[in-house]
Design a protein around this motif. Structure first.
Motif, short mmCIF file in Angstrom:
data_model
loop_
_atom_site.label_atom_id
_atom_site.label_comp_id
_atom_site.label_asym_id
_atom_site.label_seq_id
_atom_site.Cartn_x
_atom_site.Cartn_y
_atom_site.Cartn_z
N GLN A 164 5.21 6.65 -0.04
CA GLN A 164 4.43 6.06 -1.14
C GLN A 164 3.92 4.67 -0.79
N ILE A 165 4.69 3.91 0.01
CA ILE A 165 4.27 2.52 0.27
C ILE A 165 3.65 2.33 1.66
N ASN A 166 3.41 3.44 2.34
CA ASN A 166 2.78 3.33 3.67
C ASN A 166 1.52 4.17 3.78
N LYS A 167 0.78 4.21 2.68
CA LYS A 167 -0.43 5.05 2.66
C LYS A 167 -1.58 4.41 3.41
N THR A 176 -3.66 6.09 6.05
CA THR A 176 -2.90 6.71 7.14
C THR A 176 -2.72 8.20 6.81
N GLN A 177 -2.56 9.02 7.86
CA GLN A 177 -2.35 10.46 7.66
C GLN A 177 -0.94 10.83 8.12
N GLN A 184 6.24 10.96 10.28
CA GLN A 184 5.43 9.82 10.73
C GLN A 184 4.10 9.79 9.99
N ARG A 185 3.43 8.63 10.03
CA ARG A 185 2.06 8.50 9.51
C ARG A 185 1.26 7.78 10.59
N SER A 186 0.00 8.13 10.73
CA SER A 186 -0.78 7.47 11.78
C SER A 186 -2.14 7.06 11.25
N TYR A 194 3.19 5.00 12.43
CA TYR A 194 4.26 4.39 11.62
C TYR A 194 5.39 5.39 11.43
N TYR A 195 6.62 4.92 11.60
CA TYR A 195 7.81 5.77 11.41
C TYR A 195 8.64 5.23 10.24
#
Ligand SMILES: NC(=O)C1=CN([C@@H]2O[C@H](COP(=O)(O)OP(=O)(O)OC[C@H]3O[C@@H](n4cnc5c(N)ncnc54)[C@H](O)[C@@H]3O)[C@@H](O)[C@H]2O)C=CC1
Ligand SMILES: [Mg+2]
Length: 350
Positions: A164-167, A176-177, A184-186, A194-195
């Motif tokens: 929720q806080i790393n969109k 980010t996807q 992970q999100r990239s 991002y991990y």
């Protein structure tokens, strides 16, 4: 000794070693295959989506987990199959596409994948009714759940919160996807991956040989005392963080650091608790408490600890003031019981 007689002597040993290795391989194989299965699901989106369709899904609403009361006082997280969640979502007016947002948490002994899903956009009461469950805040849920379920629910909430806080990417501001597992999100513009993150925290039970040191912050519920804890600063070792925190909070210089265990702690955000014991000499046990950090810190005798461990529920508002300790799921509880067992062992030796 000739080579052949040496070889004859070693033969039974080899058989024993082989048998030991065989047993070890057999007993570890299901664990190894489970770990590799999870690892594959993180790397392979198609495999992960297929595991989701055969998996179990824990539901949350705005980070609050859905629990079911099986026997009176015994709670379990509600775990539903893919089609059951689809029907719950449809009954709450959603088309079911939300299911793809599920995040991988782990895998059962039988390699059935476990996921979590936050249905925060939908009506909470309707979902609870359809699932015959209750949404219970994690602070309460964590202590109602059995030992094995509490960390699973805490991990699920931590992952949902992290997503929720790393969109958005911190470098480009672009969305980010996530991968299908949610491990992970990239950002396609910056190529940053991002991990999920935890903050390392050192927690220490200091002893002077006869007593142990506990403190409380003004934000703790009345009467609760715990081991000293603090966030590690960037670049610090575990030991450096421990020496610094004890010096800052109570003005002592500790020795003999001994690692005990670790734990993921979900409150207020994800911390990685590294639990240790340490000592001070009785001659250097005078406390100098920093009251901007701690409301109080005190030395407790073994008798006082035994008494406090008997307090099973937080005292109610009109109860007389009582000292009580962190509950079983908290690593602070483990440190305190380990210390008490150590005191009992050294008394038995005398
Ligand atoms: N599982 C257990 O048995 C226990 C867990 N804890 C947990 O340990 C954590 C740390 O204990 P405290 O005494 O509060 O730490 P602390 O003594 O480092 O003080 C907290 C302050 O440190 C600063 N800080 C530095 N880095 C931070 C970061 N990464 N995240 C948040 N704040 C940061 C903030 O100003 C914050 O107010 C708490 O979150 C608490 O929930 C504490 C006792 C028992
Ligand atoms: Mg602290």
């Amino acid at each position: 000794m000739s080579q052949s007689s040496m070889s004859a002597l070693l033969r039974p040993l080899r058989i024993l070693l082989f048998a030991g290795h065989y047993n070890l391989t057999r007993c570890c194989s299901s664990f190894v295959s489970r770990m590799r299965h999870i690892n594959n699901l993180k790397a392979n989106d198609a495999a992960c989506y297929s595991a989701l369709q055969n998996g179990q899904i824990l539901l949350f609403h705005r980070l609050v987990p859905l629990l079911q009361c099986s026997d009176p006082g015994s709670f379990k997280p509600v775990a539903l199959g893919y089609s059951e969640v689809q029907s719950v979502l449809e009954s709450a007016g959603s088309d079911g596409s939300l299911l793809k947002e599920s995040i991988l948490i782990g895998c059962s002994e039988k390699n059935q994948a476990q996921f979590c899903l936050d249905v925060g956009e939908l009506d909470q009461a309707a979902i609870a009714e359809k699932c015959k469950g209750t949404f219970v805040e994690l602070r309460k849920a964590f202590f109602l759940l059995a030992g094995a379920d509490a960390p699973v629910v805490a991990k699920a909430q931590a992952l949902l919160r992290w997503h929720q806080i790393n969109k958005f990417c911190g470098a480009t501001g672009q969305p980010t996807q996530r991968n299908q597992a949610g491990s992970q999100r990239s950002c396609s513009s910056s190529s940053i991956i991002y991990y999920p993150k935890m903050s390392p925290v050192v927690i220490v039970l200091v002893s002077d040989g006869k007593r142990c040191l506990l403190g409380r912050q003004s934000s703790f519920p009345p009467g609760l005392y715990s081991a000293l804890a603090g966030f590690c600063d960037m670049g610090e070792t575990l030991e450096e963080a421990l020496y610094r925190e004890v010096a800052e909070e109570v003005g002592l210089e500790v020795q003999n650091i001994a690692y005990s265990s670790s734990q993921h702690w979900p409150f207020p955000h994800s911390s990685f608790m590294l639990a240790c014991h340490a000592t001070v000499s009785p001659a250097h046990s005078q406390l100098n408490v920093d009251h901007s950090e701690l409301e109080d810190a005190r030395w407790f005798t073994e008798e006082a600890i035994t008494c406090a461990l008997q307090v099973k529920a937080p005292p109610r508002r009109n109860d007389p003031p009582t000292v009580w300790l962190p509950p079983k799921h908290a690593v602070a509880h483990r440190l305190i019981t380990e210390w008490r067992e150590g005191q009992q062992r050294s008394r038995d030796k005398e």
